[in-house]
Design a protein around this motif. Structure first.
Motif, PDB file in Angstrom:
ATOM      1  N   THR A 155       0.913  -1.283  -0.212  1.00  0.00           N
ATOM      2  CA  THR A 155      -0.082   0.067  -0.040  1.00  0.00           C
ATOM      3  C   THR A 155       0.874   1.417  -0.001  1.00  0.00           C
ATOM      4  O   THR A 155       0.204   2.261   0.032  1.00  0.00           O
ATOM      5  N   GLU A 156       2.083   1.209  -0.148  1.00  0.00           N
ATOM      6  CA  GLU A 156       2.862   2.397  -0.240  1.00  0.00           C
ATOM      7  C   GLU A 156       2.089   3.360  -1.185  1.00  0.00           C
ATOM      8  O   GLU A 156       2.346   4.806  -0.782  1.00  0.00           O
ATOM      9  N   GLU A 157       2.206   3.126  -2.422  1.00  0.00           N
ATOM     10  CA  GLU A 157       1.636   4.162  -3.648  1.00  0.00           C
ATOM     11  C   GLU A 157       0.531   4.665  -3.012  1.00  0.00           C
ATOM     12  O   GLU A 157       0.241   5.940  -3.122  1.00  0.00           O
ATOM     13  N   PHE A 158      -0.429   3.815  -2.462  1.00  0.00           N
ATOM     14  CA  PHE A 158      -1.826   4.459  -1.981  1.00  0.00           C
ATOM     15  C   PHE A 158      -1.645   5.424  -1.017  1.00  0.00           C
ATOM     16  O   PHE A 158      -2.064   6.692  -0.977  1.00  0.00           O
ATOM     17  N   ALA A 159      -0.809   5.163   0.031  1.00  0.00           N
ATOM     18  CA  ALA A 159      -0.397   6.166   1.381  1.00  0.00           C
ATOM     19  C   ALA A 159       0.263   7.502   0.601  1.00  0.00           C
ATOM     20  O   ALA A 159      -0.091   8.561   0.985  1.00  0.00           O
ATOM     21  N   HIS A 160       1.070   7.346  -0.438  1.00  0.00           N
ATOM     22  CA  HIS A 160       1.575   8.474  -0.865  1.00  0.00           C
ATOM     23  C   HIS A 160       0.723   9.345  -1.713  1.00  0.00           C
ATOM     24  O   HIS A 160       0.569  10.607  -1.473  1.00  0.00           O
ATOM     25  N   ILE A 170      -6.997   5.037  -4.476  1.00  0.00           N
ATOM     26  CA  ILE A 170      -7.568   3.403  -3.946  1.00  0.00           C
ATOM     27  C   ILE A 170      -8.049   2.618  -5.086  1.00  0.00           C
ATOM     28  O   ILE A 170      -8.070   1.381  -4.756  1.00  0.00           O
ATOM     29  N   GLN A 171      -8.483   2.907  -6.091  1.00  0.00           N
ATOM     30  CA  GLN A 171      -9.282   2.134  -7.173  1.00  0.00           C
ATOM     31  C   GLN A 171      -8.515   0.667  -7.481  1.00  0.00           C
ATOM     32  O   GLN A 171      -9.085  -0.265  -7.456  1.00  0.00           O
ATOM     33  N   PRO A 172      -7.217   0.715  -7.790  1.00  0.00           N
ATOM     34  CA  PRO A 172      -6.660  -0.385  -8.067  1.00  0.00           C
ATOM     35  C   PRO A 172      -6.584  -1.339  -7.014  1.00  0.00           C
ATOM     36  O   PRO A 172      -6.796  -2.661  -7.040  1.00  0.00           O
ATOM     37  N   TYR A 173      -6.623  -0.941  -5.678  1.00  0.00           N
ATOM     38  CA  TYR A 173      -6.610  -1.804  -4.391  1.00  0.00           C
ATOM     39  C   TYR A 173      -8.189  -2.426  -4.395  1.00  0.00           C
ATOM     40  O   TYR A 173      -8.286  -3.385  -3.839  1.00  0.00           O
ATOM     41  N   ILE A 174      -9.125  -1.539  -4.726  1.00  0.00           N
ATOM     42  CA  ILE A 174     -10.394  -2.053  -4.725  1.00  0.00           C
ATOM     43  C   ILE A 174     -10.736  -3.057  -5.782  1.00  0.00           C
ATOM     44  O   ILE A 174     -11.293  -4.188  -5.461  1.00  0.00           O
ATOM     45  N   ASP A 175     -10.215  -2.990  -6.998  1.00  0.00           N
ATOM     46  CA  ASP A 175     -10.226  -3.674  -7.839  1.00  0.00           C
ATOM     47  C   ASP A 175      -9.659  -5.116  -7.801  1.00  0.00           C
ATOM     48  O   ASP A 175     -10.225  -6.106  -7.893  1.00  0.00           O
ATOM     49  N   GLN A 199      -8.595   4.708   7.701  1.00  0.00           N
ATOM     50  CA  GLN A 199     -10.123   4.448   7.898  1.00  0.00           C
ATOM     51  C   GLN A 199     -10.594   4.353   6.387  1.00  0.00           C
ATOM     52  O   GLN A 199     -11.573   3.901   6.168  1.00  0.00           O
ATOM     53  N   PHE A 200     -10.153   5.369   5.573  1.00  0.00           N
ATOM     54  CA  PHE A 200     -10.455   5.591   4.301  1.00  0.00           C
ATOM     55  C   PHE A 200     -10.289   4.154   3.621  1.00  0.00           C
ATOM     56  O   PHE A 200     -10.902   3.562   2.891  1.00  0.00           O
ATOM     57  N   PHE A 201      -8.974   3.595   3.563  1.00  0.00           N
ATOM     58  CA  PHE A 201      -8.546   2.569   2.970  1.00  0.00           C
ATOM     59  C   PHE A 201      -9.477   1.262   3.277  1.00  0.00           C
ATOM     60  O   PHE A 201      -9.978   0.591   2.695  1.00  0.00           O
TER      61      PHE A 201
END
Length: 238
Positions: A155-160, A170-175, A199-201
């Motif tokens: 999740t590093e890229e999401f956090a950044h 967040i979309q690639p993680y949802i998919d 919380q968002f994630f």
């Protein structure tokens, strides 16, 4: 469903090793965070034992009454340790010997044969398997082929991106989580998750079973207190 919080205690070992003694005591810290409500303990021993020592993995086994997760690159020394300790879960991470921290997930297609062999060995010994992966759909399909029980989304890229205000990251993680769910693979996540973004994630990613959080949680605890921070994560994951 409430996502479980597994606390990575590597940084406690780093503090201990900096002075060469036994303060802070790793086993006591693991006991305490479980008492505060954490639902798991994660460690990531590296070959140079610069934070978690292999003996720590053995010492923690009798006192971790929640989920016990051992992460690492499946070199023979690591595999022997995991097969000896038999944690709840082993998370396979393709980190280089000189890596400061994990910085990439597995290519489950390129390393299919290797991962299949390693995962089969652990599963035959009653240890749940998870593999660290980037949020790429073809990699998730590859994870199914190697037989892993779970994936851990890197999740590093999401956090950044989230820190920059880009919530669409967040979309690639949802998919990928949705695809894993379709394939019957459990979904974990970790790396740079924090009180700012957790919380968002957890709200957006479907059927998120577990998050492993260490660096941010320990850093936040310096200011806010360990018991308080553990419970702040638990409240955000509800």
């Amino acid at each position: 469903m409430t996502t479980k919080l597994s606390v990575n205690i590597n940084k406690i070992a780093t503090l201990r090793n900096a002075r060469g003694g036994d303060v802070p005591n790793l086993v006591k810290f693991a006991k305490d965070v479980q008492a505060y409500g954490a639902q798991g303990i994660t460690i990531h021993p590296r070959p140079d034992e610069r934070h978690i020592r292999y003996q720590d993995a053995r010492d923690l086994k009798p006192i971790v009454h929640t989920e016990y997760n051992i992460e690492g690159n499946p070199i023979q020394k690591f595999m022997d340790l995991v097969l000896e300790v038999k944690p709840t879960q082993v998370t396979l991470v393709p980190d280089a010997v000189d890596a400061i921290t994990s910085n990439a997930g597995w290519d489950t297609i390129k390393h299919k044969d290797f991962l299949t062999e390693v995962i089969t060995e652990f599963k035959n010994n009653g240890i749940r398997t998870s593999i660290f992966v980037d949020p790429i759909l073809t990699i998730i399909d590859g994870a199914k082929a190697v037989g892993t029980d779970r994936i851990e989304l890197y999740t590093e890229e999401f956090a950044h991106q989230y820190s920059l205000g880009n919530t669409k990251a967040i979309q690639p993680y949802i998919d990928c989580a949705a695809r894993a769910n379709e394939l019957g693979i459990g979904v974990n996540a970790g790396h740079d998750l924090s009180l700012e973004n957790i919380q968002f994630f957890a709200k957006e990613v479907p059927n998120l079973l577990e998050v492993s959080i260490g660096h941010a949680l320990i850093a936040e605890s310096i200011y806010l207190g360990v018991e308080n921070v553990v419970n702040m994560y638990l409240n955000k994951l509800k």
